[in-house]
Design an enzyme around this catalytic site. Structure first.
Site, short mmCIF file in Angstrom:
data_model
loop_
_atom_site.label_atom_id
_atom_site.label_comp_id
_atom_site.label_asym_id
_atom_site.label_seq_id
_atom_site.Cartn_x
_atom_site.Cartn_y
_atom_site.Cartn_z
CE LYS A 33 -4.40 -1.77 1.36
NZ LYS A 33 -5.40 -1.99 2.38
NE ARG A 60 -7.73 -8.18 0.35
CZ ARG A 60 -7.31 -7.43 -0.66
NH1 ARG A 60 -6.30 -6.61 -0.52
NH2 ARG A 60 -7.91 -7.52 -1.84
#
Ligand code: HH2
Length: 297
Positions: free
Chosen positions: A241, A276
């Site tokens: 991210k 995740r």
């Protein structure tokens, strides 16, 4: 509620907890006594790090098999990108993207299949096809989603997001991000339980990067144990991210593996049960070390 603190994580009195978290659904259960990796499979043209790679169902299925071999305990299929600025996709188009892949994975994989969606029509289609988990970044707030999930036999991941994907990163603002995320997730879990979803089917996720500044993400990571106090297992999604990019200066999401592993390791050290991740093999390896060290601790 009994104090649900995982083994190895200190509870409020400072001693390690004994609660063995688990996730259940109609036909199965995933013990979360060891940290698990959810492998990301985006069948989209525009996801922020793997967009366009697995649009072809054959390639997607192949990738899912590879991630399971690398140690993924869940495969999460997404048909709509939620990156900041992403364009919305209709329920029909989303179903067209994910359903052929979900149908094959349910037949071919030994691990549960999750679908990253918030739309009631998609939830109905994929749970009818045998998906075990609905991973919803809207935490079942879209029209009919809560009812659709309650009527299916699936587990649910409820994620926190401030705003909606297109605009969420414009100017995220909180008085107290940790408190607000915890309150939101508690109220959504209560709504699920009130709708008839058993607590053992619920997983919570603070939603790193979803309407949050870098500082908000770091505060949420540091204070992850406060989320565990709600009594549900927690999932963390930090893989590749932009926060990792900001902290490391690495612009290309695919080159953010080392930073992602550090974040995943910290999240598990602080009590997350599921991570995740896009890079499954490396994440499984990192978490094996963290898990062993935490048990010794
Ligand atoms: N992050 C993304 C998508 N879905 N679901 C949960 N529960 N938690 C997350 O942190 C999360 C999520 C974004 O990552 P990705 O799927 O790789 O990108 P995109 O949304 O662009 O498809």
């Amino acid at each position: 509620m009994e104090e649900r603190v995982p083994p190895g994580v200190a509870n409020k009195t400072g001693s390690p907890g004994t609660w063995a978290p688990r996730l259940e659904w109609g036909q199965g259960l995933l013990e979360l006594d060891v940290p698990r990796v959810m492998g990301v499979l985006n069948v989209t043209p525009d996801s922020f790090s793997d967009g366009g790679r697995y649009l072809d169902p054959g390639h997607a299925v192949e990738r899912a098999h590879a991630m399971v071999e690398e140690g993924a305990a869940i495969i999460d299929v997404g048909g709509e990108s939620t990156r900041p600025g992403a364009q919305a996709v209709s329920a029909g188009d989303e179903i067209d993207r994910v359903l052929p892949v979900v149908k094959r994975l349910v037949k071919e994989l030994k691990v549960p299949v999750s679908v990253d969606t918030g739309k009631a029509a998609v939830i109905n289609a994929v749970t009818d096809a045998g998906a075990s988990l609905v991973n919803d970044v809207y935490a079942l707030r879209l029209p009919g989603a809560l009812e659709a999930a309650a009527a299916a036999d699936c587990a649910i991941c409820l994620m926190h997001m401030q705003g909606e994907p297109r605009t969420m990163q414009t100017s995220p603002h909180y008085e107290n991000v940790v408190e607000e995320v915890c309150e939101f997730l508690e109220s959504r879990a209560d709504a699920c339980v009130d709708a008839g979803i058993p607590p053992d089917r619920i997983l919570l996720d603070p939603g790193f990067g979803f309407g949050k500044s870098l500082e908000h993400n770091l505060l949420l990571l540091r204070h992850l144990p406060e989320l565990l106090d709600l009594g549900y297992p927690v999932m963390a999604g930090l893989s590749r991210k932009s926060s990792i990019g900001r902290l490391t200066g690495v612009k290309n999401p695919k080159e953010r593996l080392a930073g992602s592993l550090a974040a995943a390791s910290l999240a598990v050290w602080l009590g997350a049960s599921v991570v995740r991740a896009h890079d499954v093999a490396a994440t499984v390896q990192a978490l094996a070390v963290i898990h062993a060290a935490r048990r010794e601790a």
